[in-house]
Motif scaffolding. Structure first.
Motif, mmCIF file in Angstrom:
data_model
loop_
_atom_site.group_PDB
_atom_site.id
_atom_site.type_symbol
_atom_site.label_atom_id
_atom_site.label_comp_id
_atom_site.label_asym_id
_atom_site.label_seq_id
_atom_site.Cartn_x
_atom_site.Cartn_y
_atom_site.Cartn_z
ATOM 1 N N PHE A 31 0.963 -1.325 0.079
ATOM 2 C CA PHE A 31 -0.193 0.154 -0.015
ATOM 3 C C PHE A 31 0.930 1.242 -0.144
ATOM 4 C CE2 PHE A 31 -2.827 -3.127 1.903
ATOM 5 C CZ PHE A 31 -4.038 -3.059 1.091
ATOM 6 N N PRO A 32 0.368 2.280 -0.726
ATOM 7 C CA PRO A 32 1.484 3.631 -0.588
ATOM 8 C C PRO A 32 0.940 4.238 0.823
ATOM 9 C CG PRO A 32 -0.664 3.711 -2.009
ATOM 10 C CD PRO A 32 -0.627 2.422 -1.789
ATOM 11 N N ALA A 33 2.033 4.782 1.210
ATOM 12 C CA ALA A 33 2.020 5.439 2.607
ATOM 13 C C ALA A 33 2.741 6.743 2.399
ATOM 14 C CB ALA A 33 2.634 4.573 3.359
ATOM 15 N N ARG A 34 2.240 7.853 1.840
ATOM 16 C CA ARG A 34 2.938 9.024 1.678
ATOM 17 C C ARG A 34 3.523 9.602 3.198
ATOM 18 N NH1 ARG A 34 3.009 6.277 -2.104
ATOM 19 N NH2 ARG A 34 2.579 7.120 -4.239
ATOM 20 N N ASP A 35 2.120 9.420 4.006
ATOM 21 C CA ASP A 35 2.578 10.004 5.303
ATOM 22 C C ASP A 35 2.847 8.469 6.034
ATOM 23 O OD1 ASP A 35 2.772 10.386 8.183
ATOM 24 O OD2 ASP A 35 1.062 11.751 8.068
ATOM 25 N N PHE A 36 4.358 8.181 5.885
ATOM 26 C CA PHE A 36 4.709 6.846 6.409
ATOM 27 C C PHE A 36 4.665 6.424 7.979
ATOM 28 C CE2 PHE A 36 7.875 3.556 7.616
ATOM 29 C CZ PHE A 36 7.877 2.734 6.674
ATOM 30 N N GLU A 37 4.696 7.532 8.613
ATOM 31 C CA GLU A 37 4.435 7.284 10.235
ATOM 32 C C GLU A 37 3.052 7.097 10.347
ATOM 33 O OE1 GLU A 37 5.695 9.503 14.154
ATOM 34 O OE2 GLU A 37 6.867 9.783 12.190
ATOM 35 N N ALA A 38 1.976 7.871 9.883
ATOM 36 C CA ALA A 38 0.733 7.543 9.848
ATOM 37 C C ALA A 38 0.257 6.173 9.306
ATOM 38 C CB ALA A 38 -0.232 8.839 9.255
ATOM 39 N N GLY A 39 0.840 5.644 8.206
ATOM 40 C CA GLY A 39 0.469 4.274 7.934
ATOM 41 C C GLY A 39 1.129 3.285 8.542
ATOM 42 N N VAL A 40 2.200 3.461 9.373
ATOM 43 C CA VAL A 40 2.537 2.328 9.968
ATOM 44 C C VAL A 40 1.546 2.426 11.336
ATOM 45 C CG1 VAL A 40 4.421 1.766 11.967
ATOM 46 C CG2 VAL A 40 4.966 2.331 9.373
ATOM 47 N N THR A 41 1.191 3.705 11.886
ATOM 48 C CA THR A 41 0.380 3.553 12.928
ATOM 49 C C THR A 41 -0.894 3.124 12.599
ATOM 50 O OG1 THR A 41 1.346 5.511 13.873
ATOM 51 C CG2 THR A 41 -1.022 5.268 14.815
ATOM 52 N N ALA A 42 -1.440 3.302 11.548
ATOM 53 C CA ALA A 42 -2.880 2.663 11.215
ATOM 54 C C ALA A 42 -2.945 1.285 11.002
ATOM 55 C CB ALA A 42 -3.428 3.325 9.737
ATOM 56 N N TRP A 43 -1.654 0.762 10.429
ATOM 57 C CA TRP A 43 -1.757 -1.040 10.437
ATOM 58 C C TRP A 43 -1.197 -1.736 11.482
ATOM 59 C CZ3 TRP A 43 -3.722 -3.709 6.613
ATOM 60 C CH2 TRP A 43 -4.119 -2.788 5.467
ATOM 61 N N THR A 44 -0.529 -0.733 12.418
ATOM 62 C CA THR A 44 -0.164 -1.240 13.542
ATOM 63 C C THR A 44 -1.554 -1.551 14.482
ATOM 64 O OG1 THR A 44 1.959 -0.323 13.594
ATOM 65 C CG2 THR A 44 1.091 -0.898 15.976
ATOM 66 N N SER A 45 -2.574 -0.685 14.452
ATOM 67 C CA SER A 45 -3.817 -0.717 14.929
ATOM 68 C C SER A 45 -4.606 -2.076 14.566
ATOM 69 C CB SER A 45 -4.619 0.471 15.094
ATOM 70 O OG SER A 45 -4.893 0.585 13.838
ATOM 71 N N VAL A 46 -4.486 -2.256 12.993
ATOM 72 C CA VAL A 46 -5.064 -3.211 12.461
ATOM 73 C C VAL A 46 -4.544 -4.624 13.206
ATOM 74 C CG1 VAL A 46 -5.487 -4.456 10.064
ATOM 75 C CG2 VAL A 46 -5.767 -1.957 10.358
ATOM 76 N N PHE A 47 -3.147 -4.874 13.133
ATOM 77 C CA PHE A 47 -2.528 -5.961 13.453
ATOM 78 C C PHE A 47 -2.404 -6.171 15.058
ATOM 79 C CE2 PHE A 47 -1.649 -5.928 8.851
ATOM 80 C CZ PHE A 47 -1.879 -7.106 8.531
ATOM 81 N N GLY A 48 -2.341 -5.250 15.431
ATOM 82 C CA GLY A 48 -2.129 -5.118 17.078
ATOM 83 C C GLY A 48 -0.816 -5.277 17.485
ATOM 84 N N THR A 49 0.302 -5.203 16.578
ATOM 85 C CA THR A 49 1.603 -5.278 16.683
ATOM 86 C C THR A 49 2.366 -4.366 15.649
ATOM 87 O OG1 THR A 49 3.652 -6.541 16.831
ATOM 88 C CG2 THR A 49 1.983 -7.331 15.339
ATOM 89 N N GLY A 50 3.565 -3.863 15.817
ATOM 90 C CA GLY A 50 4.340 -3.153 14.688
ATOM 91 C C GLY A 50 4.622 -4.057 13.614
ATOM 92 N N PRO A 51 5.419 -3.416 12.592
ATOM 93 C CA PRO A 51 6.023 -4.086 11.358
ATOM 94 C C PRO A 51 6.868 -5.052 11.782
ATOM 95 C CG PRO A 51 6.586 -1.976 11.378
ATOM 96 C CD PRO A 51 5.894 -2.206 12.557
ATOM 97 N N ALA A 52 7.046 -6.292 11.126
ATOM 98 C CA ALA A 52 8.205 -7.266 11.358
ATOM 99 C C ALA A 52 9.353 -6.667 10.866
ATOM 100 C CB ALA A 52 7.752 -8.515 10.410
ATOM 101 N N PHE A 53 9.374 -6.058 9.648
ATOM 102 C CA PHE A 53 10.618 -5.419 9.544
ATOM 103 C C PHE A 53 10.274 -3.905 8.736
ATOM 104 C CE2 PHE A 53 11.114 -6.787 5.188
ATOM 105 C CZ PHE A 53 10.642 -8.034 5.059
ATOM 106 N N SER A 54 11.499 -3.351 8.507
ATOM 107 C CA SER A 54 11.367 -2.050 7.597
ATOM 108 C C SER A 54 12.434 -1.994 6.649
ATOM 109 C CB SER A 54 11.378 -1.065 8.585
ATOM 110 O OG SER A 54 12.537 -0.613 9.119
ATOM 111 N N SER A 55 12.474 -0.941 5.836
ATOM 112 C CA SER A 55 13.425 -0.930 4.611
ATOM 113 C C SER A 55 15.068 -1.256 5.003
ATOM 114 C CB SER A 55 13.552 0.481 4.014
ATOM 115 O OG SER A 55 13.903 1.302 5.035
ATOM 116 N N SER A 56 15.208 -1.141 6.247
ATOM 117 C CA SER A 56 16.665 -1.527 6.674
ATOM 118 C C SER A 56 16.932 -2.837 6.992
ATOM 119 C CB SER A 56 17.082 -0.536 7.854
ATOM 120 O OG SER A 56 16.289 -1.226 9.021
ATOM 121 N N GLY A 57 15.786 -3.722 6.955
ATOM 122 C CA GLY A 57 15.938 -5.127 7.372
ATOM 123 C C GLY A 57 15.908 -5.424 8.867
ATOM 124 N N GLN A 58 15.831 -4.124 9.435
ATOM 125 C CA GLN A 58 15.747 -4.327 11.073
ATOM 126 C C GLN A 58 14.210 -3.739 11.432
ATOM 127 O OE1 GLN A 58 18.220 -5.891 12.791
ATOM 128 N NE2 GLN A 58 19.028 -6.405 10.521
#
Length: 166
Positions: A31-58
């Motif tokens: 999904f496009p997330a032009r406001d990346f921080e808001a996108g991560v916050t929104a999907w964290t609320s969907v899954f109940g946890t943060g991302p498994a990893f991000s662009s750095s691989g960590q």
């Protein structure tokens, strides 16, 4: 075939649906997330946890990344702040990404690659700045990715899983 007894007793004709082609597995939806921080916050609320990893691989704080992936047992949900897409992009699993990419191109698809501004362009129309310059295939932690434009104009992503030593 085990059918419910009420269906068998109903007297209605029963048709068995036969699979006539291989079914691609949806691996990732980005999904496009032009406001990346808001996108991560929104999907964290969907899954109940943060991302498994991000662009750095960590696991990286949202302000320090441009790509994040939320993993479920069946599918990955990706977020990108890069202008790759303006709508969700479906990636199907490919055992051999080069072969699948070639099959799609042979049937009329157009190969795309990432250019300097982070957007996608047809291979050969602009210098590819991320991934293989001739194919547009990009290696990320755990996968190879490619994008093609199908004959109908829709984009399709291909994803080949790779072993990861985390």
């Amino acid at each position: 075939m085990n059918l419910p007894q009420w269906l068998v007793d109903s007297g209605q004709p029963i048709y068995e649906r036969k699979l006539v082609m291989g079914t691609p597995t949806i691996a990732t939806i980005v999904f496009p997330a032009r406001d990346f921080e808001a996108g991560v916050t929104a999907w964290t609320s969907v899954f109940g946890t943060g991302p498994a990893f991000s662009s750095s691989g960590q696991q990286t704080p949202p302000g320090e990344a441009d790509f994040a992936v939320f993993k479920t047992p069946d599918v990955e949900i990706g977020l990108t702040s890069l202008p790759w897409v303006d709508a969700p992009l479906v990636f199907i699993e490919a055992d051999d990404i080069e072969q699948k990419r070639r099959e799609l191109i042979d049937s009329g698809a157009t190969a795309l690659g990432e250019v300097a501004d982070g957007s996608l362009a047809e291979i050969g129309t602009a210098p590819i700045t991320n991934g293989d310059a001739g194919t547009g295939v990009v290696e990320v932690p755990g996968a190879k990715l490619a994008v093609v434009r199908l004959v109908d104009g829709n984009l399709l992503g291909l994803r080949q899983s790779l072993p990861v030593a985390w």
